[in-house]
Motif scaffolding. Structure first.
Motif, PDB file in Angstrom:
ATOM      1  N   PRO A 601       3.105   2.374  -6.679  1.00  0.00           N
ATOM      2  CA  PRO A 601       1.611   2.875  -6.709  1.00  0.00           C
ATOM      3  C   PRO A 601       0.788   2.196  -7.647  1.00  0.00           C
ATOM      4  CG  PRO A 601       2.911   5.041  -6.568  1.00  0.00           C
ATOM      5  CD  PRO A 601       4.044   3.785  -6.705  1.00  0.00           C
ATOM      6  N   PRO A 602       1.176   1.918  -8.900  1.00  0.00           N
ATOM      7  CA  PRO A 602       0.544   0.901  -9.729  1.00  0.00           C
ATOM      8  C   PRO A 602       0.193  -0.443  -9.213  1.00  0.00           C
ATOM      9  CG  PRO A 602       2.089   2.294 -11.238  1.00  0.00           C
ATOM     10  CD  PRO A 602       2.645   2.518  -9.716  1.00  0.00           C
ATOM     11  N   VAL A 603       1.407  -1.021  -8.505  1.00  0.00           N
ATOM     12  CA  VAL A 603       1.260  -2.367  -8.107  1.00  0.00           C
ATOM     13  C   VAL A 603       0.286  -2.360  -6.903  1.00  0.00           C
ATOM     14  CG1 VAL A 603       2.707  -4.123  -6.824  1.00  0.00           C
ATOM     15  CG2 VAL A 603       3.708  -2.957  -8.622  1.00  0.00           C
ATOM     16  N   ARG A 604       0.497  -1.364  -6.207  1.00  0.00           N
ATOM     17  CA  ARG A 604      -0.579  -1.308  -4.924  1.00  0.00           C
ATOM     18  C   ARG A 604      -1.951  -1.230  -5.290  1.00  0.00           C
ATOM     19  NH1 ARG A 604       1.050   3.604  -1.293  1.00  0.00           N
ATOM     20  NH2 ARG A 604      -0.871   3.197  -0.352  1.00  0.00           N
ATOM     21  N   GLU A 605      -2.215  -0.202  -6.524  1.00  0.00           N
ATOM     22  CA  GLU A 605      -3.605  -0.267  -6.851  1.00  0.00           C
ATOM     23  C   GLU A 605      -4.086  -1.394  -7.469  1.00  0.00           C
ATOM     24  OE1 GLU A 605      -6.330   2.134 -10.398  1.00  0.00           O
ATOM     25  OE2 GLU A 605      -4.262   2.856  -9.639  1.00  0.00           O
ATOM     26  N   LYS A 606      -3.313  -2.114  -8.277  1.00  0.00           N
ATOM     27  CA  LYS A 606      -3.626  -3.575  -8.796  1.00  0.00           C
ATOM     28  C   LYS A 606      -3.975  -4.658  -7.723  1.00  0.00           C
ATOM     29  CE  LYS A 606      -2.172  -7.095 -12.114  1.00  0.00           C
ATOM     30  NZ  LYS A 606      -0.782  -7.479 -12.942  1.00  0.00           N
ATOM     31  N   ASN A 620      -8.035 -13.693   2.403  1.00  0.00           N
ATOM     32  CA  ASN A 620      -7.014 -13.198   1.476  1.00  0.00           C
ATOM     33  C   ASN A 620      -6.124 -11.754   2.047  1.00  0.00           C
ATOM     34  OD1 ASN A 620      -7.631 -14.990  -0.397  1.00  0.00           O
ATOM     35  ND2 ASN A 620      -9.624 -14.074  -1.114  1.00  0.00           N
ATOM     36  N   TRP A 621      -6.580 -11.423   2.990  1.00  0.00           N
ATOM     37  CA  TRP A 621      -6.064 -10.379   3.801  1.00  0.00           C
ATOM     38  C   TRP A 621      -4.659 -10.550   4.544  1.00  0.00           C
ATOM     39  CZ3 TRP A 621      -5.602  -7.926   8.765  1.00  0.00           C
ATOM     40  CH2 TRP A 621      -5.331  -6.430   8.756  1.00  0.00           C
ATOM     41  N   ASN A 622      -3.508 -10.632   3.698  1.00  0.00           N
ATOM     42  CA  ASN A 622      -2.400 -10.943   4.203  1.00  0.00           C
ATOM     43  C   ASN A 622      -1.296 -10.077   3.759  1.00  0.00           C
ATOM     44  OD1 ASN A 622      -3.079 -13.527   5.954  1.00  0.00           O
ATOM     45  ND2 ASN A 622      -3.833 -13.892   3.944  1.00  0.00           N
ATOM     46  N   ALA A 623       0.067 -10.040   4.395  1.00  0.00           N
ATOM     47  CA  ALA A 623       1.194  -9.644   3.983  1.00  0.00           C
ATOM     48  C   ALA A 623       0.713  -8.111   3.313  1.00  0.00           C
ATOM     49  CB  ALA A 623       1.910 -10.617   3.120  1.00  0.00           C
ATOM     50  N   TRP A 624       1.223  -7.817   2.081  1.00  0.00           N
ATOM     51  CA  TRP A 624       1.279  -6.651   1.270  1.00  0.00           C
ATOM     52  C   TRP A 624      -0.264  -6.058   1.360  1.00  0.00           C
ATOM     53  CZ3 TRP A 624       5.644  -4.502   1.154  1.00  0.00           C
ATOM     54  CH2 TRP A 624       6.887  -4.978   1.125  1.00  0.00           C
ATOM     55  N   THR A 625      -1.348  -6.899   1.112  1.00  0.00           N
ATOM     56  CA  THR A 625      -2.545  -6.645   1.051  1.00  0.00           C
ATOM     57  C   THR A 625      -3.089  -6.067   2.493  1.00  0.00           C
ATOM     58  OG1 THR A 625      -3.015  -8.452  -0.512  1.00  0.00           O
ATOM     59  CG2 THR A 625      -5.034  -7.421   0.560  1.00  0.00           C
ATOM     60  N   ALA A 626      -2.623  -6.696   3.437  1.00  0.00           N
ATOM     61  CA  ALA A 626      -2.885  -6.268   4.901  1.00  0.00           C
ATOM     62  C   ALA A 626      -2.232  -4.902   5.097  1.00  0.00           C
ATOM     63  CB  ALA A 626      -2.615  -7.254   5.759  1.00  0.00           C
ATOM     64  N   TYR A 630      -2.876  -0.571   6.329  1.00  0.00           N
ATOM     65  CA  TYR A 630      -2.400   0.471   7.337  1.00  0.00           C
ATOM     66  C   TYR A 630      -1.920   1.730   6.718  1.00  0.00           C
ATOM     67  CZ  TYR A 630      -3.028  -3.365  10.622  1.00  0.00           C
ATOM     68  OH  TYR A 630      -3.548  -4.456  11.412  1.00  0.00           O
ATOM     69  N   LEU A 631      -1.468   1.645   5.455  1.00  0.00           N
ATOM     70  CA  LEU A 631      -0.750   2.565   4.647  1.00  0.00           C
ATOM     71  C   LEU A 631      -1.899   3.585   4.154  1.00  0.00           C
ATOM     72  CD1 LEU A 631       1.877   0.993   2.265  1.00  0.00           C
ATOM     73  CD2 LEU A 631       2.140   1.912   4.369  1.00  0.00           C
ATOM     74  N   GLN A 632      -3.113   3.231   3.731  1.00  0.00           N
ATOM     75  CA  GLN A 632      -4.104   4.208   3.470  1.00  0.00           C
ATOM     76  C   GLN A 632      -4.558   5.056   4.615  1.00  0.00           C
ATOM     77  OE1 GLN A 632      -7.255   1.850   1.898  1.00  0.00           O
ATOM     78  NE2 GLN A 632      -6.222   1.230  -0.128  1.00  0.00           N
ATOM     79  N   LEU A 633      -4.407   4.375   5.752  1.00  0.00           N
ATOM     80  CA  LEU A 633      -4.476   5.322   6.993  1.00  0.00           C
ATOM     81  C   LEU A 633      -3.598   6.086   7.189  1.00  0.00           C
ATOM     82  CD1 LEU A 633      -5.941   2.524   9.730  1.00  0.00           C
ATOM     83  CD2 LEU A 633      -7.462   4.428   8.350  1.00  0.00           C
ATOM     84  N   GLN A 634      -2.235   5.753   6.929  1.00  0.00           N
ATOM     85  CA  GLN A 634      -1.061   6.550   7.343  1.00  0.00           C
ATOM     86  C   GLN A 634      -1.123   7.689   6.397  1.00  0.00           C
ATOM     87  OE1 GLN A 634       2.027   6.981   5.482  1.00  0.00           O
ATOM     88  NE2 GLN A 634       2.621   8.640   6.730  1.00  0.00           N
ATOM     89  N   GLU A 635      -1.530   7.579   5.065  1.00  0.00           N
ATOM     90  CA  GLU A 635      -1.478   8.515   3.999  1.00  0.00           C
ATOM     91  C   GLU A 635      -2.517   9.669   4.293  1.00  0.00           C
ATOM     92  OE1 GLU A 635       0.614   5.765   0.578  1.00  0.00           O
ATOM     93  OE2 GLU A 635      -1.637   5.798   0.705  1.00  0.00           O
ATOM     94  N   ALA A 636      -3.637   9.253   4.903  1.00  0.00           N
ATOM     95  CA  ALA A 636      -4.707  10.006   5.214  1.00  0.00           C
ATOM     96  C   ALA A 636      -4.356  10.893   6.537  1.00  0.00           C
ATOM     97  CB  ALA A 636      -5.909   9.598   5.226  1.00  0.00           C
ATOM     98  N   PHE A 637      -3.768  10.353   7.596  1.00  0.00           N
ATOM     99  CA  PHE A 637      -3.883  10.872   8.877  1.00  0.00           C
ATOM    100  C   PHE A 637      -2.340  10.960   9.299  1.00  0.00           C
ATOM    101  CE2 PHE A 637      -7.897   8.399   8.613  1.00  0.00           C
ATOM    102  CZ  PHE A 637      -8.647   9.578   8.893  1.00  0.00           C
ATOM    103  N   ILE A 707     -10.503   6.287   0.852  1.00  0.00           N
ATOM    104  CA  ILE A 707     -10.359   5.954  -0.447  1.00  0.00           C
ATOM    105  C   ILE A 707     -10.890   4.363  -1.071  1.00  0.00           C
ATOM    106  CG2 ILE A 707      -8.318   4.410   0.294  1.00  0.00           C
ATOM    107  CD1 ILE A 707      -6.634   5.624  -2.274  1.00  0.00           C
ATOM    108  N   MET A 708     -11.400   3.860   0.141  1.00  0.00           N
ATOM    109  CA  MET A 708     -12.096   2.509  -0.121  1.00  0.00           C
ATOM    110  C   MET A 708     -13.466   2.793  -0.837  1.00  0.00           C
ATOM    111  SD  MET A 708      -9.994   0.031   0.494  1.00  0.00           S
ATOM    112  CE  MET A 708     -10.843  -1.231   0.012  1.00  0.00           C
ATOM    113  N   LYS A 709     -13.871   3.947  -0.787  1.00  0.00           N
ATOM    114  CA  LYS A 709     -15.241   4.329  -1.569  1.00  0.00           C
ATOM    115  C   LYS A 709     -15.044   4.309  -3.018  1.00  0.00           C
ATOM    116  CE  LYS A 709     -17.905   6.960   2.025  1.00  0.00           C
ATOM    117  NZ  LYS A 709     -18.131   8.235   2.554  1.00  0.00           N
TER     118      LYS A 709
END
Length: 718
Positions: A601-606, A620-626, A630-637, A707-709
């Motif tokens: 989690p701290p790595v993801r937030e950073k 800049n939207w590649n690999a882990w950032t990209a 999808y993970l934010q959507l999965q954790e919500a829905f 969560i992006m808000k």
């Protein structure tokens, strides 16, 4: 063999490249085939950094020919000056009729800009001076060769890699329609693709790699045990020689002389064996010998002449084949949409000529045979831990067929898509049994007896959904394969569930271990390839349950990716990891933060905050950032919207192909799945949301938990 090429043809090359410093196809959206330039009067015009040729030309009789590695190159605007030069050179000052094949009418516009009028025709006409076309069949080969020999100009463009993919086990050098025409002209189209990009052009006064002249230098070096050639030429000579040896040489003295020379050379010197402990440098005589010997073996030469310095796990000729033929039943049904390998449970020793027999009906069913499973091509590796090509394929088009492989390997039957041939009895003379365990079919007693009695150095563990190919030495540590294979079936069921695939799978996935692979630590495909160091990760149940299976599942996820919802290059290394997270959490009970440190989690937030601090931008939207999107959507829905969405994609047709339209379709479809307006969420990630899409989703409820808000509200200004 000793032929002077450069001096005699320098004026032709200068005329073709007048005013051209490079051949740029970087925006052509095509992967051209590499050309093999082997004729004494043939010469390359566009080369990459590995001396791979994309465009070449040759004289033949009184005429001339120019060949390009893809038909798309006929329409590349940046190649316009070269196309004009090429047509004028082919016309040879006659100011004759320029005929362009109907399917290539776009080329006429490029030529018209340079003042060249063309006639668009379906076929070659009797009054043509130059004919520009793509050879899609072998119709009219003799007529076209005579047209060139009598003074005509032929402008040809085609790629052979797709043909080779659709015809496994059939040599494109021997059977591809374009090569039936071009082989005698001194240029052939290979199945090796080249990356699109600027190709350098040969410079006057500087020697350029040419297969025949480099082969002559190789002969001198081998004879005198001293001498050098240009850097990279010997690394190119090996695979080029192996490809050249696939060209039918009967009744062609120039080709037969090369076969005789190589047989003489390779029988005189011991064949090196590459190992991890003693690798062979590719760009040297020993490296060239490995490729040339493989090509010579596949051309039907006597393998007893090719004696290696030592034995290894690939050449393994120490095995004694069974004195009597072995008959096995092979399932030749293939409900899939591509060809597949069917295991026979047999192993072929190195340099062993085997005889394969099958029923008459099966001989006309487009079956192929393959010796070896290590399919990665290492011809561009700087060091070789094994031979660069260690498999052999051929067609089973006769009731009895002989085949060999210099290196030996497990024996497979390749079954074409949609085959309903059923069980086929295959009889093999010259094979040994290899360890093979099938979940639900092989008993524990049979497995133990198999390990004791079957001497093959490689074996397989199989279920209906996955097959693992590993060294027998590793299999001997496995007292009971059932627990680990049942776990693998759970993994494969999860992979199928997330990907909305039917389970059991129509065809099993394959993972093959190798001492050296072509790229990465593992790579996807059929089969998935991994290094020998990963074998325990595949077959040790305790290790899998403790540490997980991130690497293998990452590649299984790569095989699940579909172009309809992939946005390359951004998501190439991202969406496949959805399968990693899903399998680790639902099957192995390993949370995402422990499955991979990158998801702590701290790595993801950073990572998100760094992305936003630079100003959100798709570059800049590649690999882990990209993946985070999808993970934010999965954790919500949850996972269900993904499963339903992938199902919906499988059932749709005429989907967009460019990234912007594909991304907007994903936004619409996911929003409908969760009944929330997700446009603001994706806009925060800098997705290019079209105005009409945002408007069409405005009726849906706002996603208040976006969560992006929170990230944007708490982001520290730069």
């Amino acid at each position: 063999l000793f032929c002077s090429c450069e001096d005699d043809l320098s004026e032709d090359r200068e005329e073709l490249l007048h005013g051209i410093s490079e051949l740029d196809i970087s925006n052509s959206d095509c992967f051209p085939s590499q050309l093999l330039v082997h004729g004494a009067l043939a010469f390359p015009l566009g080369l990459d950094s590995y001396h791979g040729c994309v465009i070449a030309a040759a004289r033949y009789g009184r005429g001339r020919v120019v060949v390009m590695g893809h038909k798309v190159l006929f329409t590349v605007g940046k190649l316009g000056p070269f196309l004009l030069n090429a047509v004028r050179w082919l016309d040879a000052g006659r100011r004759g009729k320029i005929v362009v094949q109907t399917e290539l009418r776009t080329m006429s516009g490029l030529l018209a800009v340079g003042g060249i009028d063309t006639s668009i025709e379906p076929n070659l006409t009797s009054d043509a001076s130059v004919y520009c076309f793509e050879p899609t069949s072998d119709v009219g080969v003799k007529e076209l060769q005579e047209f060139v020999a009598e003074g005509g100009g032929l402008f040809v463009a085609a790629q052979a890699w797709w043909w080779a993919f659709k015809n496994p086990g059939v040599s494109p050098l021997a059977r591809f329609p374009g090569n039936l025409l071009l082989n005698p002209l001194g240029i052939s189209i290979t199945s090796q693709s080249l990356n699109p990009g600027p190709f350098r052009t040969p410079k006057a006064g500087i020697r350029t790699y040419h297969f025949r002249s480099t082969l002559a230098e190789f002969q001198v070096i081998m004879g005198r045990k001293r001498g050098n050639v240009e850097k990279g030429w010997l690394a190119k000579l090996g695979p080029d020689g192996a490809a050249f040896l696939q060209i039918p040489a009967e009744e062609i003295p120039a080709y037969m002389s090369v076969h005789r020379l190589l047989r003489k050379l390779l029988s005189r010197y011991r064949l090196p064996v590459a190992t991890r402990e003693n690798p062979v440098i590719n760009d040297c005589c020993r490296g060239a010998m490995l490729s040339l010997a493989t090509g010579l073996a596949h051309s039907g030469s006597d393998l007893s002449l090719l004696v290696p310095e030592i034995e290894d796990m690939y050449s393994s000729s120490y095995l004694r084949p069974s004195e009597s033929p072995i008959t096995v039943q092979v399932n030749c049904n293939n409900p899939g949409t591509r060809y597949c390998w069917m295991s026979t449970g047999l192993y072929i020793p190195g340099r062993q000529i085997i005889e394969v027999s099958l029923p008459e009906a099966a001989a006309s069913a487009d079956l192929k045979i393959q010796i070896g499973c290590h399919t990665d091509d290492l011809t561009r590796a700087s060091k070789l831990f094994r031979g660069p090509l260690v498999i052999n394929r051929c067609c089973l088009d006769k009731p009895t067929k002989s085949i060999t492989c210099l290196w030996g390997g497990l024996l497979y039957i390749i079954v074409p898509q949609s085959s309903k041939l059923g069980s086929v009895a295959i009889t093999v003379k010259g094979a040994v049994h290899a360890p093979f365990y099938k979940l639900g079919e092989t008993s524990l007693e049979e497995w133990k007896r198999c390990l004791q009695e079957n001497p093959g150095p490689w074996g397989e563990l199989a279920t209906d959904n996955i097959i693992l190919t590993v060294p027998t030495a590793n299999l001997r540590t496995l007292d009971n394969p059932e627990p680990v294979l049942r776990l693998w079936d759970e993994v494969m069921q999860a992979v199928a569930r997330l990907g909305a695939e039917p389970f059991p799978l129509r065809l099993p996935q394959r993972i093959v271990a190798d001492v050296q692979i072509s790229v990465g630590w593992m790579h996807a495909g059929y089969p998935i390839m991994c290094h020998l160091e990963s074998v325990q990760e595949l077959i040790n149940e305790k290790l899998i349950r403790t540490k997980g299976l991130w690497g293998p599942v990452h590649e299984l996820g790569r095989n699940q990716q579909r172009q309809e919802w992939e946005f390359p290059p951004h998501t190439t290394e991202a969406t496949c990891n959805l399968w990693c997270v899903y399998v680790h959490e639902t099957v192995l009970g390993i949370p995402r933060g422990r499955a991979n440190i990158a998801l702590w989690p701290p790595v993801r937030e950073k990572r998100v905050r760094i992305y936003l601090s630079k100003g959100p931008n798709l570059k800049n939207w590649n690999a882990w950032t990209a993946l985070e999107t999808y993970l934010q959507l999965q954790e919500a829905f949850g996972w269900e919207p993904f499963i339903r969405l992938f199902t919906e994609y499988r059932n749709q047709t005429n989907l967009p192909t460019d990234n912007v339209d594909k991304m907007n379709l994903w936004v619409k479809m996911f929003s409908h799945q969760v009944q929330k307006n997700l446009a603001p969420f994706f806009e925060a990630w800098a997705w290019p949301i079209q105005k009409e899409v945002a408007t069409s989703l405005a009726y849906l409820p706002e996603w208040k938990e976006n969560i992006m808000k929170l990230y944007l509200l708490t982001q520290i200004p730069r």
